[in-house]
Design a protein around this motif. Structure first.
Motif, PDB file in Angstrom:
ATOM      1  N   CYS A 105     -58.371  63.042   8.072  1.00 62.13           N
ATOM      2  CA  CYS A 105     -57.388  63.126   9.186  1.00 62.13           C
ATOM      3  C   CYS A 105     -58.073  64.345  10.151  1.00 62.13           C
ATOM      4  O   CYS A 105     -58.279  65.613   9.960  1.00 62.13           O
ATOM      5  CB  CYS A 105     -56.033  63.847   8.829  1.00 62.13           C
ATOM      6  SG  CYS A 105     -54.981  63.949  10.062  1.00 62.13           S
TER       7      CYS A 105
ATOM      8  N   SER B  61     -48.473  57.439   4.840  1.00 59.57           N
ATOM      9  CA  SER B  61     -47.743  58.617   5.645  1.00 59.57           C
ATOM     10  C   SER B  61     -46.793  58.175   6.396  1.00 59.57           C
ATOM     11  O   SER B  61     -46.628  57.006   6.889  1.00 59.57           O
ATOM     12  CB  SER B  61     -48.839  59.360   6.220  1.00 59.57           C
ATOM     13  OG  SER B  61     -48.395  60.217   6.958  1.00 59.57           O
TER      14      SER B  61
ATOM     15  N   ASN C  56     -46.612  59.102   9.123  1.00 55.10           N
ATOM     16  CA  ASN C  56     -47.633  58.976  10.433  1.00 55.10           C
ATOM     17  C   ASN C  56     -47.812  57.240  10.764  1.00 55.10           C
ATOM     18  O   ASN C  56     -48.196  57.160  11.762  1.00 55.10           O
ATOM     19  CB  ASN C  56     -48.754  59.828  10.394  1.00 55.10           C
ATOM     20  CG  ASN C  56     -48.705  61.001  10.655  1.00 55.10           C
ATOM     21  OD1 ASN C  56     -48.050  61.775   9.794  1.00 55.10           O
ATOM     22  ND2 ASN C  56     -49.372  61.652  11.605  1.00 55.10           N
TER      23      ASN C  56
ATOM     24  N   ASP D   8     -44.305  58.158  15.181  1.00 53.50           N
ATOM     25  CA  ASP D   8     -45.065  59.074  15.970  1.00 53.50           C
ATOM     26  C   ASP D   8     -45.028  60.585  15.534  1.00 53.50           C
ATOM     27  O   ASP D   8     -44.074  61.193  15.625  1.00 53.50           O
ATOM     28  CB  ASP D   8     -45.038  58.770  17.621  1.00 53.50           C
ATOM     29  CG  ASP D   8     -45.968  59.981  18.084  1.00 53.50           C
ATOM     30  OD1 ASP D   8     -46.876  60.322  17.697  1.00 53.50           O
ATOM     31  OD2 ASP D   8     -45.470  60.379  19.360  1.00 53.50           O
ATOM     32  N   TYR D   9     -46.059  61.067  14.749  1.00 53.21           N
ATOM     33  CA  TYR D   9     -46.126  62.152  14.637  1.00 53.21           C
ATOM     34  C   TYR D   9     -47.545  62.818  14.955  1.00 53.21           C
ATOM     35  O   TYR D   9     -48.062  63.882  14.691  1.00 53.21           O
ATOM     36  CB  TYR D   9     -46.077  62.611  13.117  1.00 53.21           C
ATOM     37  CG  TYR D   9     -44.471  62.093  12.633  1.00 53.21           C
ATOM     38  CD1 TYR D   9     -43.437  62.849  12.883  1.00 53.21           C
ATOM     39  CD2 TYR D   9     -44.410  61.046  11.874  1.00 53.21           C
ATOM     40  CE1 TYR D   9     -42.346  62.494  12.520  1.00 53.21           C
ATOM     41  CE2 TYR D   9     -43.233  60.568  11.494  1.00 53.21           C
ATOM     42  CZ  TYR D   9     -41.988  61.399  11.939  1.00 53.21           C
ATOM     43  OH  TYR D   9     -40.822  60.860  11.457  1.00 53.21           O
TER      44      TYR D   9
ATOM     45  N   ASN E  12     -52.009  62.367  15.641  1.00 57.97           N
ATOM     46  CA  ASN E  12     -53.113  62.031  15.012  1.00 57.97           C
ATOM     47  C   ASN E  12     -53.557  60.411  15.139  1.00 57.97           C
ATOM     48  O   ASN E  12     -53.145  59.829  14.147  1.00 57.97           O
ATOM     49  CB  ASN E  12     -53.023  62.409  13.550  1.00 57.97           C
ATOM     50  CG  ASN E  12     -53.140  64.154  13.262  1.00 57.97           C
ATOM     51  OD1 ASN E  12     -52.027  64.659  13.014  1.00 57.97           O
ATOM     52  ND2 ASN E  12     -54.188  64.836  13.586  1.00 57.97           N
TER      53      ASN E  12
ATOM     54  N   SER F 276     -53.039  58.036  11.976  1.00 57.03           N
ATOM     55  CA  SER F 276     -51.832  57.206  11.922  1.00 57.03           C
ATOM     56  C   SER F 276     -51.955  55.830  12.040  1.00 57.03           C
ATOM     57  O   SER F 276     -51.367  55.017  11.213  1.00 57.03           O
ATOM     58  CB  SER F 276     -50.921  57.668  13.198  1.00 57.03           C
ATOM     59  OG  SER F 276     -50.476  58.917  12.976  1.00 57.03           O
TER      60      SER F 276
END
Length: 261
Positions: A98, A148, A150, A154-155, A157, A161
């Motif tokens: 990540c 995840s 993600n 949308d969070y 990365n 993601s």
């Protein structure tokens, strides 16, 4: 080891990225339930620490080096684990990469994008490909990948993601292929979890706890419990699913609730 239900007596389990965090907690959980655990990680010394902890608690574990970015390394680790234990019943795809986002999307370098996808998504593909014949032969094989939230919303990365979203799709397609061969394939999608990935960058993971309906961030053991369930015969009629393990984050918009109070 502490007394607990032993759903995995006679099982052999291989876990990638198992030197710390979710991977280490998952290795300990399987061992407590009776499994022989192949603890793998890129660092040749780090997985031995987790394996030693398992053995100190009365469990069975071996440590192997595994670079999920290398087909040769993956196939060697899977073959070594299957030889050491005489079988392989469960694969847990936990290794990931990540990278921080560039300030502007158009400034994202190709190598960062490629690395996150190669380790997180293609690494799981490499491991699943290598392990599948052994899982089929076991007659009770299971693959559980660590996704995840993600990959669901949308969070941030971008590359990470996208890779985690790809794992959701791979879980479905591989479940369709492997199901008739007796192998189940599922994925857990954790929210924010208290792991070394946060402490190593000097971040206070608890700053986001109010975003969670259950009022706290996750612990590695929360995710390990879900992985063990999906790998066990308790989930014998479950395949191709993505299970959020996120304290309600993707179901309830706590930020909106707080804003309109």
């Amino acid at each position: 080891m502490p007394r607990t239900e032993r759903r995995f007596d006679g099982y052999a389990v291989l876990i990638t990225g198992a030197a710390r965090g979710i991977g280490a907690a998952t290795a300990l959980r399987f061992a407590r339930e009776g499994a022989q655990v192949a603890v793998t990680d890129l660092d040749p010394e780090a997985p031995e620490r987790t394996a030693a902890e398992i053995r100190e608690q009365g469990g069975a574990a071996r440590a192997f080096t595994c670079d999920v970015g290398s087909r040769e390394s993956v196939e060697a680790a899977v073959a070594s684990a299957a030889e050491a234990f005489g079988r392989l019943d469960v694969l847990v795809n936990n290794a990931y990469a990540c990278s921080p986002d560039a300030t502007r999307f158009e400034d994202e370098p190709d190598d960062v994008w490629a690395r996150d996808l190669d380790i997180t998504l293609t690494g799981a593909y490499r491991c699943s490909r290598a392990a599948l014949p052994h899982l089929v032969a076991s007659g009770r094989g299971a693959i559980v990948s660590i996704g995840s939230v993600n990959g669901l919303q949308d969070y941030g990365n971008h590359a990470y993601s996208a890779a985690k979203a790809g794992l959701v799709s791979l879980t479905r397609t591989l479940a369709g292929h492997a199901g008739p061969r007796g192998v189940r394939v599922n994925l857990v999608a954790p929210g924010t979890v208290r792991t070394p990935a946060w402490s190593n960058r000097g971040a206070d993971v608890d700053v986001v706890r109010d975003l969670y309906p259950l009022g706290r961030v996750g612990e590695p053991e929360d995710v390990a419990a879900a992985v063990a369930f999906l790998a066990s015969r308790d989930a014998a009629w479950i395949t191709g699913v993505t299970l959020p393990v996120d304290g309600g984050l993707t179901s309830v918009n706590m930020g909106f609730r707080h804003a309109v109070r």
